[in-house]
Design a protein around this motif. Structure first.
Motif, PDB file in Angstrom:
ATOM      1  N   GLY A  54      49.591  88.412 -19.735  1.00 11.93           N
ATOM      2  CA  GLY A  54      48.976  87.507 -20.699  1.00 11.93           C
ATOM      3  C   GLY A  54      49.958  86.675 -21.485  1.00 11.93           C
ATOM      4  O   GLY A  54      49.901  86.622 -22.718  1.00 11.93           O
ATOM      5  N   LEU A  55      50.871  85.984 -20.819  1.00 10.69           N
ATOM      6  CA  LEU A  55      51.897  85.187 -21.492  1.00 10.69           C
ATOM      7  C   LEU A  55      51.246  84.039 -22.276  1.00 10.69           C
ATOM      8  O   LEU A  55      50.481  83.246 -21.718  1.00 10.69           O
ATOM      9  CB  LEU A  55      52.870  84.629 -20.448  1.00 10.69           C
ATOM     10  CG  LEU A  55      54.090  83.880 -20.959  1.00 10.69           C
ATOM     11  CD1 LEU A  55      55.001  84.819 -21.724  1.00 10.69           C
ATOM     12  CD2 LEU A  55      54.835  83.249 -19.791  1.00 10.69           C
ATOM     13  N   GLY A  60      46.572  78.269 -24.127  1.00  8.36           N
ATOM     14  CA  GLY A  60      45.939  79.556 -23.896  1.00  8.36           C
ATOM     15  C   GLY A  60      46.848  80.506 -23.152  1.00  8.36           C
ATOM     16  O   GLY A  60      47.948  80.142 -22.708  1.00  8.36           O
ATOM     17  N   ASP A  61      46.411  81.744 -22.996  1.00  5.91           N
ATOM     18  CA  ASP A  61      47.219  82.759 -22.331  1.00  5.91           C
ATOM     19  C   ASP A  61      47.081  82.650 -20.813  1.00  5.91           C
ATOM     20  O   ASP A  61      46.031  82.253 -20.289  1.00  5.91           O
ATOM     21  CB  ASP A  61      46.781  84.161 -22.761  1.00  5.91           C
ATOM     22  CG  ASP A  61      47.067  84.420 -24.234  1.00  5.91           C
ATOM     23  OD1 ASP A  61      47.728  83.563 -24.849  1.00  5.91           O
ATOM     24  OD2 ASP A  61      46.621  85.455 -24.749  1.00  5.91           O
ATOM     25  N   THR A  62      48.150  83.021 -20.117  1.00  5.81           N
ATOM     26  CA  THR A  62      48.092  83.071 -18.650  1.00  5.81           C
ATOM     27  C   THR A  62      47.361  84.333 -18.219  1.00  5.81           C
ATOM     28  O   THR A  62      47.186  85.287 -18.991  1.00  5.81           O
ATOM     29  CB  THR A  62      49.503  83.111 -18.044  1.00  5.81           C
ATOM     30  OG1 THR A  62      50.138  84.347 -18.416  1.00  5.81           O
ATOM     31  CG2 THR A  62      50.348  81.958 -18.522  1.00  5.81           C
TER      32      THR A  62
END
Length: 531
Positions: A54-55, A60-62
């Motif tokens: 969740g990088l 937004g997050d990956t």
């Protein structure tokens, strides 16, 4: 930012449940990329896993991602770290005919689990030959063969016929340097038609004094870094030139588009000052460092495996075999070499009608015959805007010359078990390098030897070594005079013929029999007792 990113990325030994390893994180390309550098060296032939959890990004997050990889074997070192497997086998064939199609212009690259014994590689279709590429009628395909460590390249001299079946045969006579024999096998290859091809001329530009950085590594583009104890950790040669790539007919290959770069392409490089340990000047520089393509390079433009967006860059993979040589004869003797199976992986993107390719690879050149250097190659090339009037391909019209040789005129320091090395100004065409054109004699009698080629060097290893003059009794010495004759027919990669010199002659210094060594007087003269 990098501190936030580091809390979302972990590096593990083995799988994701393995021991976590520390690393240093570096942002590149204005924060769009990250480079992870392990704080301790990774172990050869070992598996590692990178977990991205969740990088956080600007939009937004990956999603979570898991990337696993296995480090390769060492070029030299302990047997357990050089042999990728206890069994000697073919571990990879490029192209494989599936993900990477075999084309009429393809060069075949074979990678083995153990380093090859070059003497066991005999190309032909006789019963004693160990490597064969035969056509649909059983005829031998004329090809150049390159061998270095676990890598073998088979480069047909002419295009293959599309739609016809070819057979690649590996015989059990193929052996590894560990003394293991290969299990005989054969492979059927059916090349596809690349025609009509389109030539795209691309420029390999310099980094503008290290100002232009790769978006993949954050390092200066088109530098070949050479980090080594002997030279220091900040040595690099800047490469440049034009690449005339031939693309297969794109409408026939919209998903996976093959291309090739012709053999004998040359990239010219800047000079490197040779500083021992990076500090002490050795008194000379390399002069121009040239990179010659020894075979036709094979490339593929592939769909981006990470997104379906139409505007996303395509993935590029390029395989090449090169030879390094330097302008300065002193440096050339220690630096010239072949480096096979350089695999560049990166991106290809068309912006304003211009295709730009950025790719990354690792090179490990041998430095002065003493150690393996290392460096990350950040390759960059972009197409000329006017492809109707691009720069023409540079024509090599300069004949190769013999720069230096060992032992040379003074053989006083040469040992009997050392090879004879002939250093040329540029690599020679391996198809013209043969024992029929290089004759070695001892006192007028032909001497058998093993013949090797590495970069711009030709290496002769006499089967029984060289002989020192010896005392057969207390008054008579037996002399051994060696003569090397380079005959007509040797050429460089562009076909320019080597103009033969006068024969090279030498003799090793006298070496008394071991039990007579006590008869050497304080002035160094042989002084046997009176009988």
């Amino acid at each position: 930012n990098s501190s936030s990113a580091q809390s979302h990325i972990t590096l593990h030994e083995g799988n994701r449940n393995g021991t976590s390893l520390s690393y240093t994180l570096r942002e590149i390309d204005n924060g769009r990329g990250l480079v992870l550098t392990p704080d301790t060296r990774l172990t050869p032939l070992s598996r590692y896993t990178v977990v991205v959890d969740g990088l956080p990004l600007v939009d937004g997050d990956t999603d979570s991602h898991v990337f696993s990889f296995t480090t390769r074997a060492l070029e030299e070192g302990p047997r357990s770290q050089v042999l990728a497997s206890s069994d000697f086998a073919l571990s990879r064939l490029v192209p494989d005919g599936q993900a990477l199609p075999v084309m009429d212009f393809s060069t075949l690259r074979l990678q083995f689990s153990q380093p090859l014994d070059p003497a066991s590689v005999q190309y032909g279709n006789d019963s004693t030959d160990t490597l064969t590429l035969s056509g649909p009628g059983g005829e031998l395909v004329e090809a150049r063969v390159l061998v270095d460590g676990p890598y073998l390249t088979l480069d047909p001299t002419s295009d293959l016929t599309p739609g016809q079946n070819y057979t690649l045969t590996l015989a059990s006579g193929l052996a590894s340097t560990a003394g293991n024999a290969l299990a005989a096998d054969s492979y059927t290859l059916t090349p596809k038609d690349s025609r009509p091809r389109e030539v795209m001329v691309q420029k390999v530009s310099d980094s503008a004094n290290r100002a232009l950085l790769s978006p993949l590594t954050g390092l200066p583009i088109n530098e070949v870094p050479i980090n080594a104890t002997l030279l220091g950790d900040d040595n690099a040669t800047q490469q440049g030139g034009d690449v005339h790539a031939e693309l297969a007919f794109v409408p026939n290959y919209p998903e996976v588009t093959p291309f090739t770069v012709p053999r004998s392409t040359v990239l010219a490089g800047s000079s490197i000052d040779v500083n021992i340990g990076g500090e002490v000047p050795a008194g000379f520089s390399t002069g121009a460092v040239n990179v010659h393509f020894l075979s036709d390079a094979s490339g593929y433009l592939l769909p981006n495996p990470y997104t379906q967006r139409a505007d996303a860059p395509r993935q590029v993979r390029l395989f090449m075999d090169v030879a390094m040589s330097t302008e300065d004869p002193t440096a050339n003797g220690g630096v010239t070499q072949d480096i096979l199976h350089i695999e560049l992986v990166g991106t290809a993107l068309v912006v304003d009608g211009i295709m730009t390719i950025d790719a990354v690879s690792m090179v490990e050149p041998n430095i002065l015959g003493q150690e393996l250097g290392y460096g990350t190659l950040s390759f960059h090339m972009e197409a000329y805007r006017d492809q109707l009037n691009p720069p023409p391909a540079m024509q090599d019209t300069t004949a190769p010359v013999l720069q230096s040789w060992a032992p040379g005129g003074d053989a006083s320091a040469h040992q009997s078990n050392e090879p004879i090395v002939l250093n040329f100004s540029e690599p020679l065409d391996s198809a013209t390098v043969s024992k029929a054109r290089i004759n070695l004699e001892e006192n007028g009698t032909a001497v058998d030897y093993q013949l090797e080629q590495d970069g711009a060097a030709i290496i002769l290893r006499p089967e029984n070594g060289l002989q020192h003059p010896t005392q057969s009794d207390f008054s008579t010495a037996i002399d051994y005079v060696y003569e090397i004759t380079l005959g007509a027919g040797l050429t460089d990669l562009a076909g320019n013929a080597f103009v033969a010199n006068a024969p090279l002659t030498f003799s090793l210094p006298e070496k008394p029999r071991f039990h007579e060594a006590s008869y050497i007087n304080p002035t160094g003269q042989y002084d046997p007792p009176v009988t």
